[in-house]
Design a protein around this motif. Sequence first.
Motif, PDB file in Angstrom:
ATOM      1  N   UNK A   1       0.831  -1.200   0.000  1.00  0.00           N
ATOM      2  CA  UNK A   1       0.000   0.000   0.000  1.00  0.00           C
ATOM      3  C   UNK A   1       0.871   1.257   0.000  1.00  0.00           C
ATOM      4  N   UNK A   2       1.929   1.257   0.798  1.00  0.00           N
ATOM      5  CA  UNK A   2       2.835   2.401   0.853  1.00  0.00           C
ATOM      6  C   UNK A   2       3.517   2.610  -0.500  1.00  0.00           C
ATOM      7  N   UNK A   3       3.957   1.522  -1.126  1.00  0.00           N
ATOM      8  CA  UNK A   3       4.608   1.631  -2.437  1.00  0.00           C
ATOM      9  C   UNK A   3       3.643   2.211  -3.474  1.00  0.00           C
ATOM     10  N   UNK A   4       2.386   1.770  -3.443  1.00  0.00           N
ATOM     11  CA  UNK A   4       1.384   2.290  -4.386  1.00  0.00           C
ATOM     12  C   UNK A   4       1.110   3.766  -4.131  1.00  0.00           C
ATOM     13  N   UNK A   5       1.072   4.162  -2.869  1.00  0.00           N
ATOM     14  CA  UNK A   5       0.820   5.561  -2.531  1.00  0.00           C
ATOM     15  C   UNK A   5       2.006   6.450  -2.922  1.00  0.00           C
ATOM     16  N   UNK A   6       3.223   5.923  -2.836  1.00  0.00           N
ATOM     17  CA  UNK A   6       4.393   6.690  -3.261  1.00  0.00           C
ATOM     18  C   UNK A   6       4.403   6.841  -4.783  1.00  0.00           C
ATOM     19  N   UNK A   7       3.931   5.830  -5.478  1.00  0.00           N
ATOM     20  CA  UNK A   7       3.883   5.879  -6.938  1.00  0.00           C
ATOM     21  C   UNK A   7       2.858   6.901  -7.422  1.00  0.00           C
ATOM     22  N   UNK A   8       1.780   7.084  -6.673  1.00  0.00           N
ATOM     23  CA  UNK A   8       0.720   8.035  -7.034  1.00  0.00           C
ATOM     24  C   UNK A   8       0.248   8.740  -5.760  1.00  0.00           C
ATOM     25  N   UNK A   9       0.994   9.775  -5.329  1.00  0.00           N
ATOM     26  CA  UNK A   9       0.695  10.444  -4.056  1.00  0.00           C
ATOM     27  C   UNK A   9      -0.689  11.086  -3.975  1.00  0.00           C
TER      28      UNK A   9
ATOM     29  N   UNK B   1      -5.939   8.135  -3.174  1.00  0.00           N
ATOM     30  CA  UNK B   1      -6.275   7.775  -1.796  1.00  0.00           C
ATOM     31  C   UNK B   1      -5.826   6.333  -1.557  1.00  0.00           C
ATOM     32  N   UNK B   2      -5.124   6.113  -0.476  1.00  0.00           N
ATOM     33  CA  UNK B   2      -4.642   4.772  -0.146  1.00  0.00           C
ATOM     34  C   UNK B   2      -5.779   3.866   0.307  1.00  0.00           C
ATOM     35  N   UNK B   3      -5.553   2.574   0.274  1.00  0.00           N
ATOM     36  CA  UNK B   3      -6.600   1.625   0.662  1.00  0.00           C
ATOM     37  C   UNK B   3      -6.780   1.559   2.179  1.00  0.00           C
ATOM     38  N   UNK B   4      -7.955   1.133   2.587  1.00  0.00           N
ATOM     39  CA  UNK B   4      -8.182   0.844   4.006  1.00  0.00           C
ATOM     40  C   UNK B   4      -7.722  -0.587   4.236  1.00  0.00           C
ATOM     41  N   UNK B   5      -6.812  -0.775   5.157  1.00  0.00           N
ATOM     42  CA  UNK B   5      -6.232  -2.098   5.407  1.00  0.00           C
ATOM     43  C   UNK B   5      -6.835  -2.721   6.663  1.00  0.00           C
ATOM     44  N   UNK B   6      -6.927  -4.020   6.655  1.00  0.00           N
ATOM     45  CA  UNK B   6      -7.401  -4.793   7.807  1.00  0.00           C
ATOM     46  C   UNK B   6      -6.332  -5.820   8.135  1.00  0.00           C
TER      47      UNK B   6
END
Length: 108
Positions: free
Chosen positions: A82-90, A93-98
């Motif tokens: 999730x962090x890698x995806x958010x860094x790729x496209x700041x 909105x990042x996913x909600x993780x469980x």
Amino acid sequence: ATAQTDVGNALEGHPGINAVMAVNDEGTLGAVGAVAAAGKNIPCVTGFGGGNAQVLSDLKSGSVYAVVQQQFTADMVQSFNALAAMQADPKKVGPQLHTPQKILTAGQ
């Protein structure tokens, strides 16, 4: 020691208690100790724990009814992805993780 004292006090004040939910491994072990000291047979369930060696031993013997075991490795992997995806496209909105969990029951 705190969990054992707290559960012991709860058992004294409410003798009809028939279940105990602990929020971590230390709480589970304290509950098991309090239940044993009170001479009762009450299932103890832990949540949000890893299931340390003593808790897993108590689970196997039946002193603990169930363990909701967090899967820390799987959680770390999903968090990293999730962090890698958010860094790729700041701007995205990042996913909600469980936190992944596994339920272990007595006798396993």
